[in-house]
Design an enzyme around this catalytic site. Structure first.
Site, PDB file in Angstrom:
ATOM      1  N   THR A   2      84.242  46.715  49.783  1.00 12.76           N
ATOM      2  CA  THR A   2      84.771  47.857  50.358  1.00 12.76           C
ATOM      3  C   THR A   2      85.109  48.936  49.598  1.00 12.76           C
ATOM      4  O   THR A   2      84.673  49.104  48.511  1.00 12.76           O
ATOM      5  CB  THR A   2      86.020  47.391  51.359  1.00 12.76           C
ATOM      6  N   LYS A  52      81.119  50.725  47.946  1.00 17.31           N
ATOM      7  CA  LYS A  52      80.040  50.584  49.087  1.00 17.31           C
ATOM      8  C   LYS A  52      78.710  51.156  48.845  1.00 17.31           C
ATOM      9  O   LYS A  52      77.584  50.538  49.045  1.00 17.31           O
ATOM     10  CB  LYS A  52      80.228  51.079  50.340  1.00 17.31           C
ATOM     11  N   ASP A 106      78.744  47.516  58.905  1.00 17.74           N
ATOM     12  CA  ASP A 106      79.662  48.543  59.609  1.00 17.74           C
ATOM     13  C   ASP A 106      79.277  49.201  60.682  1.00 17.74           C
ATOM     14  O   ASP A 106      79.507  49.275  61.748  1.00 17.74           O
ATOM     15  CB  ASP A 106      80.045  49.604  58.447  1.00 17.74           C
TER      16      ASP A 106
END
Ligand code: ATR
Length: 276
Positions: free
Chosen positions: A65, A69, A105
């Protein structure tokens, strides 16, 4: 679960990471399947050293995170095609010492949105141009949405729009847009600034959909305003759990216990109220 010499280690790498709800969510999934595994949060400053630790300690899987990333990518052995095209990795899978990077994501955003509304052929406004906007924008475009990026800093917004092959408008123009789906990918409205919202009350009407990637609070000012105007709303929790469910599947090959994962996060959010 009894920790022993065979317990597998998983974790999240971020900085800061103390607010992360991934440990609660992923541990609930391991426990639901009775797997001998623990999932911990690691505050990582130097991502090269973090990846080195994965190899040294034999960590089986990692969620990546903010702010790692993109910077994690050169240190991995292989990048999945989708993550490469998006330009960001949020998941590492350790396949017998070979570290492979994925992006969940994108899938999380599309799953969350399509549970509530049709994407194909709709005009979609994405507010923000950071890493989250990149994954969300890519997914929505692939799902057939007609995307426009709205961003405060024009150069950054334009760069993302060019990379995705979609339109760009300055953030100041958002109030005039008639886009039918609006997605907030900025941190506006996140605790403790819960009164902030990227859009004023007058923007929404029936037939629109609003999605927020912020999940603390669960119902942001942005979503509250949209709901009052009759718009369909999609909260950040939905995307968070969906992206986490894909991670769990990649690591274990098992069916993610979606409802348990969601309930574990809701429980924490309710217990700690807005203090995360
Ligand atoms: P992430 O990787 O989590 O998406 P990021 O790269 O820091 O985080 O991107 C955050 C996005 O939110 C940026 O597009 C930022 O706009 P700028 O490009 O102008 O910095 C946007 N953002 C953050 N705070 C904002 C605010 N107060 N008003 C408008 N946009 C904001």
């Amino acid at each position: 679960m009894q920790i022993d010499a065979h317990t597998s280690l998983y974790g999240v790498f971020g900085n800061p990471v103390s607010h992360s709800l991934s440990p609660v969510m992923q541990q609930s999934a391991f426990d639901a399947h009775g797997l001998n595994a623990v999932y911990l949060a690691f505050c990582i400053e130097d991502i090269a050293l973090g990846v080195s630790a994965v190899r040294t300690l034999g960590i089986k899987g990692v969620s990546v995170t903010i702010p790692h990333k993109v910077s994690v990518m050169p240190f991995l052995d292989e990048i999945d095609d989708l993550a490469r095209r998006i330009g960001a990795v949020n998941t590492i899978v350790n396949r017998d010492g070979r570290l492979v990077g994925y992006n969940t994501d994108c899938h999380g955003a599309v799953e969350a949105l399509s549970e509530k509304t049709e994407i194909k052929g709709r005009t979609v406004a994405i507010i923000g141009a950071g890493g989250a906007a990149r994954a969300v924008g890519f997914g929505v475009r692939e799902a057939g949405g007609k995307v426009t990026i709205y961003n405060r800093t024009p150069e950054k917004g334009k760069r993302l729009a060019d990379d995705l092959g979609v339109s760009f408008q300055p953030f100041s123009q958002i109030a005039k847009s008639a886009d039918r789906i609006v997605i907030n990918t900025t941190s506006l409205g996140m605790h403790p600034n819960i009164d902030a919202s990227p859009l004023s009350d007058s923007h929404f009407d029936k037939g629109m959909a609003a999605m927020d990637i912020v999940y603390n609070p669960l119902k942001t000012r942005f979503l509250e305003t949209a709901e009052k105007s009759g718009a369909v709303i999609v909260d950040g929790l939905s995307m968070f759990v969906h992206q986490g469910a894909v991670q769990f599947k990649l690591w274990t090959g098992k069916t993610p216990p979606f409802e348990q994962m969601k309930a574990s996060v809701v429980k924490i959010l309710n217990k700690t109220s807005t203090s995360l």
